[in-house]
Design an enzyme around this catalytic site. Structure first.
Site, PDB file in Angstrom:
ATOM      1  N   ASP A 537       0.852  -1.191   0.000  1.00  0.00           N
ATOM      2  CA  ASP A 537       0.000   0.000   0.000  1.00  0.00           C
ATOM      3  C   ASP A 537       0.883   1.234   0.000  1.00  0.00           C
ATOM      4  O   ASP A 537       2.078   1.160   0.298  1.00  0.00           O
ATOM      5  CB  ASP A 537      -0.938  -0.022   1.212  1.00  0.00           C
ATOM      6  CG  ASP A 537      -0.183  -0.146   2.522  1.00  0.00           C
ATOM      7  OD1 ASP A 537       0.488   0.820   2.917  1.00  0.00           O
ATOM      8  OD2 ASP A 537      -0.235  -1.224   3.156  1.00  0.00           O
ATOM      9  N   GLU A 617      21.148 -22.717 -18.236  1.00  0.00           N
ATOM     10  CA  GLU A 617      20.406 -21.771 -17.393  1.00  0.00           C
ATOM     11  C   GLU A 617      21.346 -20.698 -16.835  1.00  0.00           C
ATOM     12  O   GLU A 617      20.971 -19.530 -16.722  1.00  0.00           O
ATOM     13  CB  GLU A 617      19.721 -22.519 -16.235  1.00  0.00           C
ATOM     14  CG  GLU A 617      18.510 -23.322 -16.690  1.00  0.00           C
ATOM     15  CD  GLU A 617      17.948 -24.231 -15.605  1.00  0.00           C
ATOM     16  OE1 GLU A 617      16.761 -24.552 -15.690  1.00  0.00           O
ATOM     17  OE2 GLU A 617      18.712 -24.645 -14.679  1.00  0.00           O
TER      18      GLU A 617
END
Ligand code: DGJ
Length: 731
Positions: A537, A617
């Site tokens: 928030d 990877e």
């Protein structure tokens, strides 16, 4: 000044670059809200109210003869309970013991340069050198009692943002009681509006939802003590025709990390009222004579240019005027976090091995997650015992940090200071420090209880523990977690106090401790976390520049979470990591490359055992880290465009970042479905210069071609294939 008061018409006009906001003091001293929307002049627009006798809408106080004048349908600036207005209200208060009722009338106002601040609460501030910011303070008083309300407005002219807060003052000689003290209310005369909000759950936060407002009351709220995974304290009201690129939309963002409430009422005359602030569920606040209650700030913004512009404006304002961290414009360290790599099963050797790989790949930081303290081998014990478990780790925190630092990596650490396990030394010593209702078994969640942050001793303990952890080694980052909702509301430390105050005191205590930590350790990078994004928030961004966005690390589900989050919050605030496959939350397998593309939507990192990566990877990871290092400025501070909605387009999701000078952009797209004989997938860019020439993936386009025609995405070669390219202006 962006704030004007016309003495003759008693009209306030607040101007920003894209909006006008108007209020009027009428002949009875009522403060009416007369306009918020597309820029207009200083006219008194109160004639639009068109008073009439609408029946069953009565009059307040001395206004007995005029049946066309009713608070029940007049647009009001701060709606209160008890003045014959039967719609939802912002304030319900009165003398303690009396029936709460108020009749607020205008007393005075003051206009000044600069931005007000709020004691103990987050609030926007004027950035250094920012001169076009003003404060308006309007004082209202109850017609009967010495009860005052100060309405505060911050006007950020260029940023197109207006802030609001209300301060309730008890100037009586007797105590006062607040049953509801919301930050604002605002009335629309007769627009037909949609509501956009962001609902969710743990591991699925901030899902976009748009719905028409129908007659009655719609509510978006949290009663969980945190702003919550389930709902977010940010909503948009918008015109029916509003899209990403056009149409009127109003954003309301509450700077508060606890229980909140947004209510929207579509009423008998098709007018709309929005009210928001601290949740009044369980809320009761005693105000002694001479005391004031300060409500959290709300950020309001209006644009006629659609959601894209609304988001871009909020992102800019939050970067410049809300986030205070010295890290806000800096490259956030590309990190590896050991949580999904090891969970609780680690020692220094394992961590150092991961760190070695991190250094080799070019990462910036290792973050040691949960399990390094007390007797913490699982989530059943140890919370609250903030001393390192050397038996488990095999060395001190300082030794570990030194080894990590020697590899050229920063060292970060996880904490969860608000909580305690019953199986902990802290609980054994201070059982009275938790929130617990006397005579009842406390409700448990993840085997933990919530410390009582309304207790000064608890606050002092938290400050000391955090300082000790940070000072014990070269800790440059902390991840501040919170893994349950606030429950069992009863504070033994405050038996005389209304228990209805505890939830808000908790949030104030949390902010106080965070403020302390940041003041004591000004260069610390603090990341917010609440089981992922349960406290994502705007209030939290005042203390932390980034938040671990979700415990869901699946790249494809993250597309929706990032999409929803981007409406109200800057992407630099989004913590996003590449994790292992099959994904630990949903078992999905996504190419390593695509996991990187998705995690490249904010503050980037890895959350897997790097020692287990294949050579292929590793090469991909090196490339991802190189890309992030080269483009972090665009990713973190460029204008973010949502190019497709994952809620509507089920074939692919695309987004872009554009540099402020429009010379660079990044286009990212992820295929989310496969088809035989697929149709071409074309993505239109936004925010470029139409006459400029750009190079993208070896092809030269005009800006107009990229924006009106778009680019054709390469055909997916596998499930969840993705596309990430840099676009550069060449002329
Ligand atoms: C919840 C967080 O969101 C995770 O990333 C991890 O830190 C765990 N808590 C640890 O308990």
């Amino acid at each position: 000044m962006a704030v004007k008061f016309n003495e003759e018409t008693k009209t306030f006009t607040l101007q920003t670059s894209k909006s006008t906001y108007k209020m009027k003091v009428d002949s009875y001293g009522m403060l009416l809200h007369t306009y918020y929307g597309f820029p207009t002049d200083e006219s008194d627009l109160s004639y639009l109210i068109a008073p009439d006798d609408h029946g069953f809408s009565g009059q307040v106080g001395e206004i007995i003869d005029d049946r066309t004048y009713s608070m029940d349908y007049f647009p009001l600036e701060y709606a209160v309970h008890g003045n014959s207005d039967f719609r939802i209200s912002a304030l319900r208060a009165g003398k303690k013991g009396d029936v709460p009722a108020l009749d607020l009338r205008y007393v005075s106002h003051e206009i000044r340069q600069g931005k007000y601040s709020l004691p103990g609460l987050p609030a926007l501030f004027a950035a250094p050198g920012e001169e076009d910011v003003s404060t308006l303070e309007i004082t209202l008083k109850d017609a009967y009692e010495e009860i005052y309300v100060k309405l505060l407005y911050g006007v950020f002219e260029k940023k197109n943002v207006i802030t609001r807060s209300a301060v309730i003052e008890n100037r009586m000689e007797v105590p006062m009681e607040l049953h509801r003290a919301m930050s604002m209310s605002l009335d629309y005369l007769d627009e037909e509006l949609d509501l956009v909000h962001f609902y969710g759950k743990h591991v699925g936060e901030r899902q976009f939802e748009r719905r028409p407002l129908t007659h009655g009351i719609t509510e978006i709220a949290s009663v969980r003590g945190n702003s919550s995974h389930q709902h977010n304290p940010f909503v948009i009201l918008c015109e029916k025709n509003a899209t990403e690129d056009q149409g009127g939309c109003w954003g309301y963002s509450l700077l508060y990390s606890g229980s909140f409430r947004f209510r929207v009422e579509y009423d008998q005359l098709d007018s709309t009222r929005i009210v928001c602030g601290i949740s009044d569920n369980e809320f009761v606040w005693d105000l002694a004579p001479g005391e004031s209650f300060v409500t959290p700030e709300v950020v309001l913004t209006y644009t006629s240019e659609g959601f894209s512009d609304l988001s871009a404006g909020l992102h800019r304002a939050y970067m410049d005027n809300l986030i205070r961290s010295p890290w806000k414009y800096k490259k956030r360290p590309a990190l590896v976090n050991n949580w999904e790599a090891t969970y609780f099963d680690f020692n220094a050797l394992k961590l150092v091995t991961i760190a070695n790989h991190a250094a080799d790949l070019g990462l910036d930081m290792l973050v040691l997650d949960d399990g390094w303290f007390g007797k913490r081998d699982n989530d059943k014990a140890g919370l609250g015992d903030w001393y390192v478990n050397e038996r488990k780790l095999g060395c001190s925190l300082q030794d570990l940090a030194t080894q990590i630092n020697r590899m050229g990596l920063m060292f970060g650490i996880w904490v969860e200071p608000e909580m305690v396990n019953q199986d902990s030394d802290l609980y054994r010593k201070h059982p009275e420090w938790v929130l617990e209702i006397p005579g009842r078994m406390p409700n448990q969640a993840r085997n933990q209880l919530v410390l009582d942050l309304s207790n000064r001793e608890v606050i002092a303990f938290m400050k000391e523990s955090l300082d000790a952890i940070i000072d014990s080694a070269n800790v440059e980052y902390i991840k501040w977690d919170m893994n349950r909702c606030v429950d069992n509301i009863y504070s033994t430390a405050n038996p005389g106090l209304s228990q209805g105050a505890i939830r808000h005191l908790y949030v104030l205590g949390l902010y106080e401790v965070q403020e302390h930590v940041l003041t004591r350790h000004p260069n610390l990078l603090m990341e917010g976390c609440n089981g992922g994004g349960g406290r994502f928030d705007a209030g939290m961004l005042y203390y932390v520049p980034q938040v671990w966005c979700s415990d869901n690390t699946d790249a494809i589900e993250r597309l929706r979470i990032h999409y929803g989050t981007s409406f109200g919050y800057p992407m630099s605030a989004v913590g996003a990591h590449v994790s292992a496959c099959p994904n630990h939350q949903n078992g999905r397998v996504v190419p390593f490359k695509t996991r990187g593309v998705c995690a490249m939507q904010g503050s980037f990192g890895y959350e897997l055992d790097l020692s287990k990566l294949t050579e292929e990877e590793k090469a991909e990871a090196r490339e991802q880290i190189r890309f992030y290092n080269e483009n972090y400025d665009l990713i973190q501070q460029g204008t973010y465009y949502r190019l497709t909605s994952p809620f509507e387009n089920h074939d692919y999701t695309a987004w872009s970042y554009v540099a402020p000078d429009q010379t660079r952009a990044i286009l990212a797209a992820v295929h989310t479905d496969l088809h035989g004989n697929p149709k071409p997938r074309r993505v239109k860019l936004k925010g470029l210069q139409k006459d400029a020439l750009y190079e993208a993936d070896g092809t030269v386009y005009t800006g107009a071609a990229l924006m009106q025609g778009g680019v054709v995405l390469p055909k997916p070669e596998c499930n969840y294939d993705s596309y990430l390219i840099c676009i550069r202006k060449i002329r």
